[in-house]
Motif scaffolding. Structure first.
Motif, PDB file in Angstrom:
ATOM      1  N   GLY A 102       0.735  -1.358  -0.041  1.00 42.00           N
ATOM      2  CA  GLY A 102      -0.071  -0.043   0.050  1.00 42.00           C
ATOM      3  C   GLY A 102       0.895   1.193  -0.037  1.00 42.00           C
ATOM      4  N   ALA A 128      -3.899   4.060  -1.089  1.00 42.66           N
ATOM      5  CA  ALA A 128      -4.406   2.996   0.036  1.00 42.66           C
ATOM      6  C   ALA A 128      -4.759   4.225   1.133  1.00 42.66           C
ATOM      7  CB  ALA A 128      -3.369   2.252   0.680  1.00 42.66           C
ATOM      8  N   ALA A 138      -8.193   0.929  -1.180  1.00 42.68           N
ATOM      9  CA  ALA A 138      -7.624   1.838  -2.123  1.00 42.68           C
ATOM     10  C   ALA A 138      -8.714   2.975  -2.334  1.00 42.68           C
ATOM     11  CB  ALA A 138      -7.478   1.214  -3.406  1.00 42.68           C
ATOM     12  N   GLN A 164     -12.514   1.846  -2.424  1.00 42.88           N
ATOM     13  CA  GLN A 164     -12.617   0.477  -2.514  1.00 42.88           C
ATOM     14  C   GLN A 164     -13.319  -0.224  -1.191  1.00 42.88           C
ATOM     15  OE1 GLN A 164      -8.854  -1.574  -2.165  1.00 42.88           O
ATOM     16  NE2 GLN A 164      -9.217  -2.420  -4.209  1.00 42.88           N
ATOM     17  N   TYR A 173      -4.109  -4.116  -3.824  1.00 42.94           N
ATOM     18  CA  TYR A 173      -5.194  -2.994  -3.940  1.00 42.94           C
ATOM     19  C   TYR A 173      -5.307  -2.830  -5.372  1.00 42.94           C
ATOM     20  CZ  TYR A 173      -3.636  -1.345   0.737  1.00 42.94           C
ATOM     21  OH  TYR A 173      -3.532  -1.629   2.023  1.00 42.94           O
ATOM     22  N   HIS A 175      -5.484  -1.019  -8.088  1.00 41.26           N
ATOM     23  CA  HIS A 175      -5.988   0.537  -8.265  1.00 41.26           C
ATOM     24  C   HIS A 175      -5.191   1.126  -9.503  1.00 41.26           C
ATOM     25  CE1 HIS A 175      -1.986   1.198  -5.932  1.00 41.26           C
ATOM     26  NE2 HIS A 175      -2.500   1.585  -4.842  1.00 41.26           N
ATOM     27  N   SER A 190      -9.795  -3.204  -9.324  1.00 41.03           N
ATOM     28  CA  SER A 190      -9.792  -3.213  -7.872  1.00 41.03           C
ATOM     29  C   SER A 190      -9.537  -4.649  -7.417  1.00 41.03           C
ATOM     30  CB  SER A 190     -11.252  -2.829  -7.415  1.00 41.03           C
ATOM     31  OG  SER A 190     -11.366  -3.056  -6.170  1.00 41.03           O
ATOM     32  N   ARG A 193      -7.465  -8.188  -2.687  1.00 37.93           N
ATOM     33  CA  ARG A 193      -6.962  -7.666  -1.270  1.00 37.93           C
ATOM     34  C   ARG A 193      -6.561  -8.936  -0.453  1.00 37.93           C
ATOM     35  NH1 ARG A 193      -7.922  -3.440   1.407  1.00 37.93           N
ATOM     36  NH2 ARG A 193      -5.774  -4.382   2.131  1.00 37.93           N
TER      37      ARG A 193
END
Length: 390
Positions: A102, A128, A138, A164, A173, A175, A190, A193
């Motif tokens: 992150g 993040a 995110a 997110q 993440y 992103h 996305s 995780r």
């Protein structure tokens, strides 16, 4: 950042590697077995070393300019005028939740804002963000980049326009940002995780490719738009950790994502399709547990290319300029564990790896510049910015 004025002419004449082989590794790529080498073909790159950055993560040219903006994972943004080498400071970056995978993530500009002067334009960032109860997720922010001095820019009015769903942990993440070719929509990757099952649950926005309006709302025409909530944002699902994400010159959206232990994937992203994670994968779990292969479940969309051992992708770019004109329409993937640029060609909707150019270090990002040169960022502390030309 440290500016280095010298250029390095580095031959990659021994750098092409085959992409077949046995089992291994995961997201940072710690267990992969090197692929077999093969003779190089074609001319080598000329590589100019431009400078170094602290854990660079993403880069983007402001459209219509030679200015390359670079995010650093800990939360800073810097820029370089690639025509002159002039360094530009950027203030106004958001506070990020730094740790694990992150921190500050992607950066993007509206393609429609391509005026010759770099003065004021829309900027998008992902990062993040911490939440309640040791959770994180995110976020996507939009603001204005204002450059009123030759060596300084500022981000003003940065507001979060998408979040997110927050969970515990500091991984996957994804992103990554991609604008649709017509400029009307923002596609967002996305990650799941590291929770696996949410990728098959469309009541959340994890493990999915999202299609949003330019202000971060669910876009009409999405397959579950009428359901509202997180489902309305989803374009496709069943994804793990997407780190390469871009539209091809023909207008089709492609992504490259990390598999578990083996099974990295290149996927053609299509509306309403389920890509199978974690129900299927051509890799295995980190503890050695089996996962059914894609071939066992044809109802899920299978990857166009899979890699075991993994390449551990950082990002990717489609070649669309004049400098590497023989590669127009081809895809180059920056490899972390593979420490290589992976060259993929296409035949319609089918894809295959044709070459692998060993760079000797983990690669985080690759983008194509306005003149067709390729710009590559190494991963980690003191990651170099390299310009690749012919």
């Amino acid at each position: 950042m440290t500016y280095l004025s010298h250029a390095l002419a580095l031959s990659l004449s021994t750098a092409m590697l085959a992409s077949c082989g046995g089992s291994a590794a995961g997201d940072g790529g710690t267990e992969s077995t090197p692929a077999a080498s093969a003779p190089a073909q074609g001319e080598p790159f000329a590589i100019a070393e431009i400078g170094t950055f602290n854990e660079p993560w993403a880069a983007a040219f402001a459209p219509g300019t030679p200015v390359l903006f670079i995010t650093e994972k800990a939360g800073a943004i810097e820029a370089v005028d690639t025509r002159t080498g002039r360094m530009i400071t950027v203030s106004g970056a958001p506070q990020v939740d730094y740790g694990g995978q992150g921190g500050l993530g992607d950066i993007a500009f509206l393609p429609s804002e391509s005026s010759a002067a770099l003065d004021r334009r829309t900027i998008y960032l992902t990062w993040a963000e911490a939440g309640a109860g040791d959770t994180r997720g995110a976020v996507l922010g939009r603001g204005q980049l204002v450059c009123e001095q030759a060596d300084a820019c500022a981000i003003q009015g940065l507001n979060v326009i998408w979040r997110q769903d927050k969970v515990t942990g500091r991984g996957h993440y994804s992103h990554r940002i991609a604008f649709s070719p017509d400029g009307r929509y923002l596609f967002l990757a996305s990650g799941e995780r590291q929770k696996m099952q949410p990728a098959q649950d469309t009541s959340n926005n994890l493990g999915s490719v999202l299609r949003l309006t330019l202000d971060g709302k669910a876009a009409p025409g999405n397959p579950m738009y009428d359901e509202g909530g997180s489902a309305a944002q989803i374009w496709s699902w069943g994804h793990r950790n997407i780190l390469g994400f871009e539209f091809a010159p023909d207008g089709q959206l492609w992504e490259v994502e990390h598999g578990p232990r083996g099974g990295d994937e290149l996927n053609l992203v299509k509306r309403g399709l389920n890509y199978g994670w974690p129900v299927v994968s051509d890799g295995i779990h980190y503890d050695g547990g089996a996962i059914p292969d894609h071939a066992t479940r044809p109802e899920f969309e299978a990857p166009k290319v899979g890699w075991t051992p993994v390449i551990a992708p950082g990002s990717m770019t489609f070649v669309d300029g004049d400098m590497f004109s023989g590669w127009n329409g081809d895809l180059l993937i920056a490899g972390l564990k593979s420490k290589a640029l992976v060259h993929v060609t296409f035949d319609g909707d089918e894809a295959s790896e044709v070459a692998r150019y060993d760079m000797g270090t983990r690669l985080r990002e690759i983008v194509e510049g306005p003149d067709g040169a390729l710009w590559v960022l190494e991963d980690g502390e003191n990651g170099r910015l390299l310009k690749l030309t012919r």
